[in-house]
Each structure stands twice: as C-alpha cells, then as structure tokens.
Design a protein around this motif. Structure first.
Motif, PDB file in Angstrom:
ATOM      1  N   LEU A   1      29.250  48.288  49.247  1.00 41.65           N
ATOM      2  CA  LEU A   1      30.253  47.281  48.908  1.00 41.65           C
ATOM      3  C   LEU A   1      31.551  48.018  48.655  1.00 41.65           C
ATOM      4  CD1 LEU A   1      30.868  44.307  48.278  1.00 41.65           C
ATOM      5  CD2 LEU A   1      30.299  44.789  45.903  1.00 41.65           C
ATOM      6  N   ARG A   2      32.546  47.780  49.505  1.00 39.76           N
ATOM      7  CA  ARG A   2      33.827  48.467  49.389  1.00 39.76           C
ATOM      8  C   ARG A   2      34.916  47.460  49.020  1.00 39.76           C
ATOM      9  NH1 ARG A   2      33.153  53.547  51.394  1.00 39.76           N
ATOM     10  NH2 ARG A   2      31.391  53.803  52.776  1.00 39.76           N
ATOM     11  N   ILE A   3      35.716  47.826  48.029  1.00 39.45           N
ATOM     12  CA  ILE A   3      36.807  46.977  47.566  1.00 39.45           C
ATOM     13  C   ILE A   3      38.111  47.728  47.796  1.00 39.45           C
ATOM     14  CG2 ILE A   3      37.806  45.753  45.593  1.00 39.45           C
ATOM     15  CD1 ILE A   3      35.084  44.686  46.371  1.00 39.45           C
ATOM     16  N   ASN A   4      39.045  47.110  48.503  1.00 43.15           N
ATOM     17  CA  ASN A   4      40.345  47.729  48.752  1.00 43.15           C
ATOM     18  C   ASN A   4      41.406  47.100  47.858  1.00 43.15           C
ATOM     19  OD1 ASN A   4      39.430  49.425  50.833  1.00 43.15           O
ATOM     20  ND2 ASN A   4      39.524  47.735  52.287  1.00 43.15           N
ATOM     21  N   LEU A   5      42.233  47.955  47.283  1.00 43.91           N
ATOM     22  CA  LEU A   5      43.336  47.497  46.439  1.00 43.91           C
ATOM     23  C   LEU A   5      44.616  47.652  47.258  1.00 43.91           C
ATOM     24  CD1 LEU A   5      44.508  46.590  43.737  1.00 43.91           C
ATOM     25  CD2 LEU A   5      44.429  48.971  42.975  1.00 43.91           C
ATOM     26  N   ASP A   6      45.128  46.527  47.783  1.00 44.95           N
ATOM     27  CA  ASP A   6      46.337  46.608  48.614  1.00 44.95           C
ATOM     28  C   ASP A   6      47.593  46.710  47.740  1.00 44.95           C
ATOM     29  OD1 ASP A   6      47.260  43.930  47.903  1.00 44.95           O
ATOM     30  OD2 ASP A   6      45.644  43.189  49.180  1.00 44.95           O
ATOM     31  N   ASP A   7      48.708  47.037  48.375  1.00 47.36           N
ATOM     32  CA  ASP A   7      49.969  47.261  47.645  1.00 47.36           C
ATOM     33  C   ASP A   7      50.418  46.032  46.858  1.00 47.36           C
ATOM     34  OD1 ASP A   7      50.158  49.865  48.458  1.00 47.36           O
ATOM     35  OD2 ASP A   7      51.452  49.433  50.177  1.00 47.36           O
TER      36      ASP A   7
ATOM     37  N   TRP B   1      48.309  45.632  43.799  1.00 50.42           N
ATOM     38  CA  TRP B   1      48.637  46.713  42.866  1.00 50.42           C
ATOM     39  C   TRP B   1      49.927  46.399  42.098  1.00 50.42           C
ATOM     40  CZ3 TRP B   1      47.415  50.268  39.736  1.00 50.42           C
ATOM     41  CH2 TRP B   1      48.296  51.295  39.364  1.00 50.42           C
ATOM     42  N   ARG B   2      50.944  45.941  42.823  1.00 45.44           N
ATOM     43  CA  ARG B   2      52.206  45.595  42.164  1.00 45.44           C
ATOM     44  C   ARG B   2      52.010  44.445  41.178  1.00 45.44           C
ATOM     45  NH1 ARG B   2      54.069  46.646  47.331  1.00 45.44           N
ATOM     46  NH2 ARG B   2      54.166  44.444  47.851  1.00 45.44           N
ATOM     47  N   GLY B   3      51.199  43.475  41.568  1.00 41.80           N
ATOM     48  CA  GLY B   3      50.908  42.353  40.674  1.00 41.80           C
ATOM     49  C   GLY B   3      50.177  42.800  39.417  1.00 41.80           C
ATOM     50  N   LEU B   4      49.234  43.711  39.566  1.00 41.65           N
ATOM     51  CA  LEU B   4      48.502  44.228  38.412  1.00 41.65           C
ATOM     52  C   LEU B   4      49.404  45.038  37.484  1.00 41.65           C
ATOM     53  CD1 LEU B   4      45.133  45.220  40.119  1.00 41.65           C
ATOM     54  CD2 LEU B   4      45.522  43.292  38.574  1.00 41.65           C
ATOM     55  N   LEU B   5      50.332  45.801  38.087  1.00 37.20           N
ATOM     56  CA  LEU B   5      51.295  46.547  37.267  1.00 37.20           C
ATOM     57  C   LEU B   5      52.161  45.592  36.437  1.00 37.20           C
ATOM     58  CD1 LEU B   5      52.574  49.414  39.620  1.00 37.20           C
ATOM     59  CD2 LEU B   5      51.263  49.652  37.504  1.00 37.20           C
ATOM     60  N   ALA B   6      52.609  44.514  37.083  1.00 40.13           N
ATOM     61  CA  ALA B   6      53.438  43.531  36.375  1.00 40.13           C
ATOM     62  C   ALA B   6      52.638  42.864  35.250  1.00 40.13           C
ATOM     63  CB  ALA B   6      53.964  42.491  37.357  1.00 40.13           C
ATOM     64  N   LEU B   7      51.367  42.538  35.523  1.00 37.82           N
ATOM     65  CA  LEU B   7      50.524  41.929  34.491  1.00 37.82           C
ATOM     66  C   LEU B   7      50.257  42.897  33.337  1.00 37.82           C
ATOM     67  CD1 LEU B   7      47.921  39.961  36.625  1.00 37.82           C
ATOM     68  CD2 LEU B   7      49.630  38.999  35.070  1.00 37.82           C
ATOM     69  N   ALA B   8      50.090  44.178  33.664  1.00 39.03           N
ATOM     70  CA  ALA B   8      49.866  45.171  32.615  1.00 39.03           C
ATOM     71  C   ALA B   8      51.064  45.227  31.669  1.00 39.03           C
ATOM     72  CB  ALA B   8      49.614  46.548  33.242  1.00 39.03           C
ATOM     73  N   GLU B   9      52.250  45.168  32.234  1.00 35.40           N
ATOM     74  CA  GLU B   9      53.455  45.190  31.408  1.00 35.40           C
ATOM     75  C   GLU B   9      53.560  43.915  30.576  1.00 35.40           C
ATOM     76  OE1 GLU B   9      58.208  45.400  32.169  1.00 35.40           O
ATOM     77  OE2 GLU B   9      56.920  46.691  33.394  1.00 35.40           O
ATOM     78  N   LEU B  10      53.258  42.791  31.202  1.00 33.97           N
ATOM     79  CA  LEU B  10      53.332  41.503  30.515  1.00 33.97           C
ATOM     80  C   LEU B  10      52.350  41.427  29.340  1.00 33.97           C
ATOM     81  CD1 LEU B  10      54.504  38.571  30.555  1.00 33.97           C
ATOM     82  CD2 LEU B  10      52.594  37.987  32.043  1.00 33.97           C
ATOM     83  N   TYR B  11      51.136  41.933  29.551  1.00 31.92           N
ATOM     84  CA  TYR B  11      50.095  41.853  28.519  1.00 31.92           C
ATOM     85  C   TYR B  11      50.027  43.104  27.637  1.00 31.92           C
ATOM     86  CZ  TYR B  11      48.400  37.629  30.765  1.00 31.92           C
ATOM     87  OH  TYR B  11      48.294  36.364  31.270  1.00 31.92           O
ATOM     88  N   HIS B  12      50.995  44.002  27.786  1.00 25.79           N
ATOM     89  CA  HIS B  12      51.065  45.214  26.976  1.00 25.79           C
ATOM     90  C   HIS B  12      49.758  46.005  27.012  1.00 25.79           C
ATOM     91  CE1 HIS B  12      54.870  43.737  25.530  1.00 25.79           C
ATOM     92  NE2 HIS B  12      54.293  42.613  25.141  1.00 25.79           N
ATOM     93  N   THR B  13      49.294  46.251  28.209  1.00 18.68           N
ATOM     94  CA  THR B  13      48.081  47.050  28.394  1.00 18.68           C
ATOM     95  C   THR B  13      48.350  48.093  29.467  1.00 18.68           C
ATOM     96  OG1 THR B  13      45.686  46.940  28.750  1.00 18.68           O
ATOM     97  CG2 THR B  13      47.051  45.498  30.115  1.00 18.68           C
ATOM     98  N   THR B  14      47.364  48.923  29.733  1.00 18.27           N
ATOM     99  CA  THR B  14      47.550  49.971  30.735  1.00 18.27           C
ATOM    100  C   THR B  14      47.226  49.438  32.122  1.00 18.27           C
ATOM    101  OG1 THR B  14      45.279  50.769  30.561  1.00 18.27           O
ATOM    102  CG2 THR B  14      46.896  51.740  29.052  1.00 18.27           C
TER     103      THR B  14
ATOM    104  N   MET C   1      43.935  46.964  33.755  1.00 13.68           N
ATOM    105  CA  MET C   1      44.107  45.809  34.652  1.00 13.68           C
ATOM    106  C   MET C   1      43.337  46.023  35.951  1.00 13.68           C
ATOM    107  SD  MET C   1      45.731  43.584  32.945  1.00 13.68           S
ATOM    108  CE  MET C   1      45.893  42.393  34.252  1.00 13.68           C
ATOM    109  N   VAL C   2      43.402  47.243  36.498  1.00  5.09           N
ATOM    110  CA  VAL C   2      42.681  47.539  37.741  1.00  5.09           C
ATOM    111  C   VAL C   2      41.174  47.430  37.513  1.00  5.09           C
ATOM    112  CG1 VAL C   2      42.145  49.355  39.416  1.00  5.09           C
ATOM    113  CG2 VAL C   2      44.517  48.918  38.769  1.00  5.09           C
TER     114      VAL C   2
END
Length: 189
Positions: A6-12, A15-28, A32-33
């Motif tokens: 089972l392979r999961i790919n994290l596209d760009d 990734w950008r969305g997860l970075l934004a959510l991490a900042e919003l929720y004050h987490t690393t 989020m990943v």
C-alpha cells in the motif's frame, strides 16, 4: 497471492495545505502529515477490503466463500477442510476488519500444511495452561486467520468440566502460541 503493498503519495498541493493547517492549529507539519497519512491509509485499506470478491481461492487449500460477519468485518469460510495428517476436518476462516490488509494466502497455506504439529501444540498447550486432564477431548477445531501472522484456533467441542460450550481459544503469532482463553467469561454475540 502475496500481500499487496500500500503506497501513499503526498503531492505538493496536499503538502502545502498541511503546512497551512499546521500553522493554523499551532502544531508541527510532521504531526499534520502523520495524521493525514493515518487517515489516508485507513481509507485505502477500507476500499481494498470492499473490493475483495465474495469467493477467495487459497492455493493448495481451496475455495473460501463469504459468510455473514459483524459490521466492519468481512469473513470467508471453508468448511470440512482436512489438512494432511489431520484426524478430523476443520473449519477455516479468513476474517479481516476494515483498516487491515487482506490475508496473506501463502501464510495461510503454509500454516495449514503444518497442521499436525500446530494442532498438537495448541492442544498440548491448552491442556497444560488450563490444568486439564491429559485425556481431555478437544475437538471441533475452528481456525481463523486475519491480516499479518496472528491467527486463532478454537476447540469448539470440549469434554472437560468447568469449560463452557464456547470451548477453548488458542492464539498464535506465526507458529508461537501467544495466549489461551477458556472463554468462560465470554458472552455470545
């Protein structure tokens, strides 16, 4: 049939969305990943389980037919299977929960090829751990495989006093016994 990867790919964009959510929720970003990956794996495994056919063929064992199972599970059973050197036939089931990989058919076949020694090990361990008389009859074997190398053997017919009609359950990881349960505290579903 070998166990599928089972392979999961994290596209760009994700990734950008997860970075934004991490900042919003004050987490690393790593948290989020991790959370996203766990959710994605669960979803994909659920789809994989849903797409499995109603009949499964395990090489050198036989054809398993789907039977009713509790919610979030699928179960396939072959009745009256008689492995080499078996004194009696047994019921063999493949049961998989949503979020788990399908059974490894090669592991199932390999385990059943060694039924004589594994069945004897299960019986001897149950008699020893539950302090049953040496001549206790333990029969009606029901073997259930899930994903990975964990499987169970339930002796459905037991003639020892103190045991319920539910029998004795022996848990395995590969060829090693990992637990014994006399099912006296179990309640029927």
């Amino acid at each position: 049939m070998s166990r599928p990867d089972l392979r999961i790919n994290l596209d760009d964009a994700t990734w950008r969305g997860l970075l934004a959510l991490a900042e919003l929720y004050h987490t690393t970003p790593e948290r989020m990943v991790k959370s996203w990956a766990e959710s994605e794996v669960t979803c994909r495994l659920g789809q994989m389980l849903a797409e499995m056919p109603a009949e499964l063929v395990v090489p050198k064992v036989g054809r398993f037919v789907e039977v009713p199972a509790p919610e979030q599970y699928r179960c396939w059973t072959i009745s009256d299977y008689r492995p080499t050197d078996a004194d009696e036939s047994l019921t063999v089931s493949l049961m998989v929960a949503s979020g788990e990989l399908p059974p490894d058919f090669y592991f199932v076949a390999r385990t059943l090829r060694h039924w004589a020694e594994l069945g004897r090990l299960a019986r001897d361990t149950a008699v020893d751990k539950l302090a049953l008389p040496a001549d206790t009859a333990l029969g009606g074997p029901e073997v259930t495989f899930g994903s990975g190398r964990c499987w169970t053997l339930r002796f459905a017919d037991c003639d020892a006093s103190g045991l319920t009609e539910l029998g004795v359950l022996v848990e395995f990881n590969g060829t090693k016994v990992t637990g014994i349960d006399d099912l006296t505290d179990a309640t029927e579903c």
